[in-house]
Structures are given as C-alpha cells and as structure tokens.
Design a protein around this motif. Structure first.
Motif, PDB file in Angstrom:
ATOM      1  N   HIS A   1      94.189   3.692 -17.692  1.00  0.00           N
ATOM      2  CA  HIS A   1      93.552   4.628 -16.777  1.00  0.00           C
ATOM      3  C   HIS A   1      92.298   5.193 -17.437  1.00  0.00           C
ATOM      4  O   HIS A   1      92.382   5.746 -18.523  1.00  0.00           O
ATOM      5  CB  HIS A   1      94.529   5.754 -16.412  1.00  0.00           C
ATOM      6  CG  HIS A   1      95.747   5.220 -15.722  1.00  0.00           C
ATOM      7  ND1 HIS A   1      95.840   5.143 -14.358  1.00  0.00           N
ATOM      8  CD2 HIS A   1      96.887   4.694 -16.198  1.00  0.00           C
ATOM      9  CE1 HIS A   1      96.988   4.616 -14.013  1.00  0.00           C
ATOM     10  NE2 HIS A   1      97.651   4.322 -15.131  1.00  0.00           N
ATOM     11  N   VAL A   2      91.185   5.009 -16.756  1.00  0.00           N
ATOM     12  CA  VAL A   2      89.915   5.476 -17.304  1.00  0.00           C
ATOM     13  C   VAL A   2      89.328   6.570 -16.423  1.00  0.00           C
ATOM     14  O   VAL A   2      89.568   6.631 -15.224  1.00  0.00           O
ATOM     15  CB  VAL A   2      88.880   4.334 -17.456  1.00  0.00           C
ATOM     16  CG1 VAL A   2      89.388   3.262 -18.386  1.00  0.00           C
ATOM     17  CG2 VAL A   2      88.499   3.747 -16.124  1.00  0.00           C
ATOM     18  N   CYS A   3      88.584   7.423 -17.066  1.00  0.00           N
ATOM     19  CA  CYS A   3      87.857   8.498 -16.409  1.00  0.00           C
ATOM     20  C   CYS A   3      86.436   8.401 -16.948  1.00  0.00           C
ATOM     21  O   CYS A   3      86.262   8.103 -18.133  1.00  0.00           O
ATOM     22  CB  CYS A   3      88.508   9.827 -16.782  1.00  0.00           C
ATOM     23  SG  CYS A   3      87.702  11.289 -16.172  1.00  0.00           S
ATOM     24  N   TYR A   4      85.436   8.581 -16.142  1.00  0.00           N
ATOM     25  CA  TYR A   4      84.094   8.509 -16.707  1.00  0.00           C
ATOM     26  C   TYR A   4      83.289   9.743 -16.375  1.00  0.00           C
ATOM     27  O   TYR A   4      83.522  10.415 -15.373  1.00  0.00           O
ATOM     28  CB  TYR A   4      83.384   7.217 -16.319  1.00  0.00           C
ATOM     29  CG  TYR A   4      82.764   7.176 -14.953  1.00  0.00           C
ATOM     30  CD1 TYR A   4      83.485   6.768 -13.860  1.00  0.00           C
ATOM     31  CD2 TYR A   4      81.436   7.527 -14.782  1.00  0.00           C
ATOM     32  CE1 TYR A   4      82.910   6.710 -12.613  1.00  0.00           C
ATOM     33  CE2 TYR A   4      80.852   7.469 -13.543  1.00  0.00           C
ATOM     34  CZ  TYR A   4      81.598   7.057 -12.459  1.00  0.00           C
ATOM     35  OH  TYR A   4      81.018   7.001 -11.217  1.00  0.00           O
ATOM     36  N   VAL A   5      82.360  10.026 -17.269  1.00  0.00           N
ATOM     37  CA  VAL A   5      81.535  11.206 -17.128  1.00  0.00           C
ATOM     38  C   VAL A   5      80.097  10.846 -17.494  1.00  0.00           C
ATOM     39  O   VAL A   5      79.854  10.078 -18.424  1.00  0.00           O
ATOM     40  CB  VAL A   5      82.080  12.364 -18.011  1.00  0.00           C
ATOM     41  CG1 VAL A   5      82.078  12.003 -19.470  1.00  0.00           C
ATOM     42  CG2 VAL A   5      81.315  13.631 -17.774  1.00  0.00           C
TER      43      VAL A   5
ATOM     44  N   ILE B   1      78.966   4.203 -23.163  1.00  0.00           N
ATOM     45  CA  ILE B   1      78.450   3.117 -22.338  1.00  0.00           C
ATOM     46  C   ILE B   1      76.932   3.237 -22.241  1.00  0.00           C
ATOM     47  O   ILE B   1      76.424   4.215 -21.699  1.00  0.00           O
ATOM     48  CB  ILE B   1      79.059   3.158 -20.918  1.00  0.00           C
ATOM     49  CG1 ILE B   1      80.580   3.152 -20.969  1.00  0.00           C
ATOM     50  CG2 ILE B   1      78.530   2.035 -20.058  1.00  0.00           C
ATOM     51  CD1 ILE B   1      81.192   1.880 -21.449  1.00  0.00           C
ATOM     52  N   GLY B   2      76.216   2.253 -22.762  1.00  0.00           N
ATOM     53  CA  GLY B   2      74.769   2.219 -22.658  1.00  0.00           C
ATOM     54  C   GLY B   2      74.070   2.767 -23.888  1.00  0.00           C
ATOM     55  O   GLY B   2      74.696   3.321 -24.795  1.00  0.00           O
TER      56      GLY B   2
ATOM     57  N   LEU C   1      85.065   7.110 -20.467  1.00  0.00           N
ATOM     58  CA  LEU C   1      83.798   6.392 -20.527  1.00  0.00           C
ATOM     59  C   LEU C   1      82.684   7.420 -20.419  1.00  0.00           C
ATOM     60  O   LEU C   1      82.687   8.239 -19.504  1.00  0.00           O
ATOM     61  CB  LEU C   1      83.687   5.382 -19.384  1.00  0.00           C
ATOM     62  CG  LEU C   1      84.797   4.341 -19.255  1.00  0.00           C
ATOM     63  CD1 LEU C   1      84.539   3.456 -18.039  1.00  0.00           C
ATOM     64  CD2 LEU C   1      84.905   3.515 -20.510  1.00  0.00           C
ATOM     65  N   ILE C   2      81.734   7.363 -21.340  1.00  0.00           N
ATOM     66  CA  ILE C   2      80.653   8.349 -21.355  1.00  0.00           C
ATOM     67  C   ILE C   2      79.331   7.633 -21.190  1.00  0.00           C
ATOM     68  O   ILE C   2      79.027   6.693 -21.922  1.00  0.00           O
ATOM     69  CB  ILE C   2      80.652   9.138 -22.669  1.00  0.00           C
ATOM     70  CG1 ILE C   2      81.990   9.832 -22.854  1.00  0.00           C
ATOM     71  CG2 ILE C   2      79.517  10.149 -22.700  1.00  0.00           C
ATOM     72  CD1 ILE C   2      82.176  10.409 -24.217  1.00  0.00           C
TER      73      ILE C   2
END
Length: 151
Positions: A17-21, A90-91, A61-62
């Motif tokens: 389970h992922v959460c991104y901000v 990420i990035g 995930l940031i």
C-alpha cells in the motif's frame, strides 16, 4: 509465530500500500505516478494499491523539491505510517531540487535530510516502469518479519 500471524503475513506480503505526497513540484512526477494506475502499467496487478490515508500505507512516495511549508507536515505524515515503512523519492526534485534549486529559492532539497529515504528514482520525470521497479524492490524490506515478534 501463531497460525493467524502466519496467515496475516502471507496475505499482507502480497499487497503493498502506497501513499504519495507532492512537497512542491511541477506535477510531472505525479502524472507518471498516475500513469502507473492506468491500464498500460496497471500496478494493481502487482498488488500495489494507492491510498490517500498514510495510516494504511507501507510506502511513501515523495515528489517535488522540498518547500518550507512541508517542514513539519512531512514529518507528521511520516510518523502516521505504521512500521515497517519506507519512503521513495520520485524524480530529480526530491533528490537534488532540479530546476527549482537556485540561489535565493525557498526549496530545501534533498528530502533525505528531512525523513529517511530507502530508494531514489531519478529522472525528470522518471518512467512509470522505474517507479514500479523501485516499489517492488523494497517489498522484501517492508514485509520482512511483518508484524512478527522478531523470532
């Protein structure tokens, strides 16, 4: 370890389970994360589910260069994620600040200064396959002795 715990570990190890901000970016990386949800990449076929609630997440995930408004908010968000947990940058922006990291700017990259980062996916924006690969590569770390008593 009890049979119930074994069952929970087996079921849980098959879903991440992922959460991104977004802590201040151009949304290019966010679009690539959303592309992972599209039928072409379909991350749910790998058992990866996106949540908005950090209390249900295993992976954070940031995206984006770190802006000062996120100083305490990101740490609060990180603390709400139950153990075991990992964060992925990420990035290029959370890694180096990319084009936003200029003299006189208000960004404060890298994000690893603010919370522990387990993996980084460079690129502006990174490919969805690389994002997917990073999440899957951390699955053994996240689920090692998940909810176990360490024995």
């Amino acid at each position: 370890m009890s049979r119930l715990q074994d069952l929970k570990n087996t079921v849980r190890s098959r879903s991440i389970h992922v959460c991104y901000v977004n802590v201040g970016s151009c949304n290019g990386c966010d679009i690539e994360i959303l592309a992972c949800l599209a039928p072409r990449y379909d991350i749910e076929q790998y058992g990866i589910y996106v949540h908005n609630n950090p209390r249900e997440a295993d992976v954070l995930l940031i995206t984006g260069a770190f802006s000062p408004q996120w100083e305490d908010k990101l740490m609060d968000l990180w603390e709400k994620i139950p153990e075991p947990k990992v964060a992925i940058a990420i990035g290029n922006c959370p890694i180096s600040g990319c084009v936003f990291n200029r003299e006189g700017s208000y960004v404060d990259p890298p994000v690893r200064k603010h919370i522990p980062i387990a993996a980084e996916v460079p690129g502006c924006p990174p490919r969805p396959t690389e994002i997917l690969q990073a999440v899957l590569s951390l699955a053994p770390v996240v689920f090692k002795d998940y909810e176990g008593d360490g024995k």
